[in-house]
Design a protein around this motif. Structure first.
Motif, PDB file in Angstrom:
ATOM      1  N   ASP A  55      -0.704  14.152 -24.358  1.00  0.00           N
ATOM      2  CA  ASP A  55       0.725  13.830 -24.469  1.00  0.00           C
ATOM      3  C   ASP A  55       1.386  14.913 -25.314  1.00  0.00           C
ATOM      4  N   GLU A  64       2.686  18.653 -15.587  1.00  0.00           N
ATOM      5  CA  GLU A  64       2.744  17.488 -14.682  1.00  0.00           C
ATOM      6  C   GLU A  64       2.445  16.204 -15.452  1.00  0.00           C
ATOM      7  N   LYS A  65       3.313  15.222 -15.304  1.00  0.00           N
ATOM      8  CA  LYS A  65       3.073  13.924 -15.915  1.00  0.00           C
ATOM      9  C   LYS A  65       1.994  13.180 -15.126  1.00  0.00           C
ATOM     10  N   ARG A  89      -5.945  15.392  -9.383  1.00  0.00           N
ATOM     11  CA  ARG A  89      -6.232  14.744 -10.662  1.00  0.00           C
ATOM     12  C   ARG A  89      -7.488  13.892 -10.573  1.00  0.00           C
ATOM     13  N   TRP A  91      -5.916  16.268 -20.152  1.00  0.00           N
ATOM     14  CA  TRP A  91      -4.688  15.492 -20.172  1.00  0.00           C
ATOM     15  C   TRP A  91      -4.326  15.130 -21.618  1.00  0.00           C
ATOM     16  N   THR A 125       1.345  10.314 -13.493  1.00  0.00           N
ATOM     17  CA  THR A 125       1.865   9.095 -12.859  1.00  0.00           C
ATOM     18  C   THR A 125       0.798   8.553 -11.928  1.00  0.00           C
ATOM     19  N   ASP A 160       0.211  14.463 -19.948  1.00  0.00           N
ATOM     20  CA  ASP A 160       0.637  15.512 -19.035  1.00  0.00           C
ATOM     21  C   ASP A 160      -0.377  16.648 -19.053  1.00  0.00           C
ATOM     22  N   LYS A 161      -0.303  17.474 -18.017  1.00  0.00           N
ATOM     23  CA  LYS A 161      -1.221  18.612 -17.893  1.00  0.00           C
ATOM     24  C   LYS A 161      -0.543  19.669 -17.029  1.00  0.00           C
TER      25      LYS A 161
END
Length: 532
Positions: free
Chosen positions: A367, A379-380, A300, A365, A382, A375-376
């Motif tokens: 929501d 995958e969130k 990321r 990315w 974080t 998310d993408k």
């Protein structure tokens, strides 16, 4: 895994340390007690030291070839003069005569040759310093093909010449940062074993204003006056570095148990308490930057748009205003804005959550499920922020950064630990991380491609730009090269630059004739005095 123990920048953290009584001293008026926020680890060695707490001891016990003045110029010290050759490749230093080590042995050019040859050895236990790699003959000596390094020569006891592969302007900066070792003390120990030579590390013999006396772990380090110091015998007989903590330092100073303490807070109420009780407040330009270090190998964070978004998302000026009460500045590349080579046209990355969201969206990315977290590809986003405890300002900034990131859709969490545990995350290249709050002291005149915290040190682009910096002593060319390097680092947003807190000290009324400058905390310490 890296093959050698990674060198860190001198870390400017204030850890919670045990509060202990300083040793009883008979002559109260000749003792100065100086607060340090964490226990030194006892590596009192000019090229192996690891933290600013050890550095404080080293810079009073040892001497350097040159020191820094208030404008970051070089002041002769053990070297009484220096001169570059016309082509900029050779630097010749004439040494001060009559200097003695604390054990009475004369200081000579052999000590200088020994000190700076040792860091070029293949057995040197840390990463090779950039200075050593620039020396002529480094590869042959480092590999063991040559017994000596051709780039360091000494025609007599008071002259040393360093010859580099290319003009190398950072040589003097290295000398100002790394004192000279005593050859007769260390030559009997194999270089590969230096880091484990505990008895030598904890009983340093230097040429500085103070002689080492005693180290009681978690309590204090005691130094005594060197009556034969070449800069003049210090006025204060005993200098004690007392391990304390930010929570009790104010009370200790006002009670006479401390004489000098670096400020841990610019809270106006705290400052008034000091001043109402007769203490003097000293404020200087800060010399250490605070960062949110990013793992650029993370899938990321490998996207520079994401890194840029993180900077825009964090209200850095807000942290300066609210946590530092305005006593600090933000910065935007790997140098202090006061550096003469700091470009004026860097991207300032102002606080702009909308811009951050835009950059994150451009990086893919979004929501998609409306839960407030980006998310993408399923995958969130974080993000774990690790930070060491002990530095109050840093601790207070952590939840602000967390909230700022959450506001742009990043599910940020905080994890705190002791300093060494947090630093270990960065030291082991195999340990994954998202972001680590850390700090480091700027080194005037030193620029390089060793971005190991960010795991970018071998990027060819950065190496090429850093090589250009280390290829000239011409001030005009240096300004262009350093500017290009700092712009590239700024554009790529290799880390989140946060803030530079001003330096502040509280002095008890006993302290007189105190002088220090931002990059030389103990400048003129031989003239400091304490009243009855």
């Amino acid at each position: 895994m890296r093959s050698k123990f990674i060198r860190t920048l001198a870390i400017t953290v204030a850890l919670l340390g045990g509060v202990a009584a300083a040793p009883a001293i008979a002559q109260e008026n000749s003792v100065l007690r100086y607060a340090i926020w964490s226990n030194p680890n006892g590596t009192f060695h000019p090229s192996l030291y690891f933290t600013d707490y050890d550095r404080a001891i080293i810079f009073n016990v040892y001497s350097r070839l040159v020191t820094l003045d208030e404008k970051q110029g070089y002041v002769p010290s053990l070297a009484k003069s220096y001169e570059y050759s016309a082509d900029g490749k050779s630097l010749t230093l004439k040494l001060r005569d009559g200097v003695k080590w604390h054990d009475g042995v004369p200081f000579t050019a052999a000590d200088v040759v020994f000190t700076y040859t040792s860091i070029a050895s293949g057995d040197y236990p840390l990463d090779t310093p950039a200075f050593a790699a620039q020396l002529e003959g480094f590869e042959a000596y480092n590999s063991g093909a040559a017994e000596t390094i051709s780039g360091i020569t000494s025609p007599d006891d008071l002259t040393v010449t360093f010859t580099f592969k290319a003009p190398y302007a950072a040589a003097l900066a290295h000398f100002a940062d790394r004192p000279v070792l005593a050859k007769h003390v260390w030559e009997g120990t194999p270089i590969a074993q230096w880091a484990e030579a505990t008895d030598l590390l904890r009983n340093p013999i230097g040429t500085g204003p103070y002689k080492f006396s005693e180290f009681v772990s978690d309590q204090y380090v005691s130094l005594v006056r060197n009556d034969e110091y070449f800069g003049g015998a210090p006025k204060i007989e005993t200098l004690i570095f007392k391990v304390t903590n930010a929570q009790t330092a104010q009370t200790e100073l006002l009670n006479g148990e401390l004489d000098i303490a670096e400020l841990s807070s610019w809270n106006q109420a705290d400052l008034r308490t000091y001043e109402d009780n007769g203490a003097k407040i000293i404020e200087q330009t800060g010399v250490g930057g605070q960062y949110l270090t990013l793992d650029n190998t993370d899938s990321r964070l490998a996207d520079p748009r994401v890194r840029q978004a993180l900077i825009h998302a964090i209200n850095r000026q807000g942290i300066v205003d609210s946590v530092l009460y305005g006593h600090g500045i933000v910065f935007n590349s790997n140098a202090h804005p006061d550096s003469p080579y700091y470009p004026a046209d860097l991207d300032a990355y102002p606080y702009d959550p909308a811009k951050a969201k835009e950059l994150l969206a451009a990086a893919g990315w979004a929501d998609t499920d409306g839960d407030g977290v980006l998310d993408k590809d399923g995958e969130k986003f974080t993000f774990t922020i690790n930070f060491p405890v002990g530095n109050k300002t840093r601790e207070l900034s952590a939840p602000i950064i967390q909230q700022n990131l959450q506001a742009v859709g990043i599910d940020a969490e905080l994890i705190s630990a002791d300093f060494n545990s947090t630093l270990a995350i960065l030291q082991n290249a195999e340990t994954p991380f998202d972001g680590v709050l850390m700090g480091g002291t700027f080194r005037p005149g030193q620029y390089g491609s060793d971005l190991w915290w960010e795991r970018l040190e071998h990027d060819p682009k950065y190496v090429e730009l850093a090589a250009a910096v280390n290829s000239t002593v011409d001030d005009g060319e240096l300004r262009v090269a350093v500017g290009a390097w700092l712009r590239e680092v700024n554009n790529e947003a290799v880390r989140v630059w946060l803030y530079i807190p001003n330096k502040g000290y509280a002095l008890s009324p006993r302290v007189t004739n105190y002088t220090s400058i931002p990059y030389e905390t103990f400048a003129g310490i031989e003239n400091w005095t304490v009243a009855e």
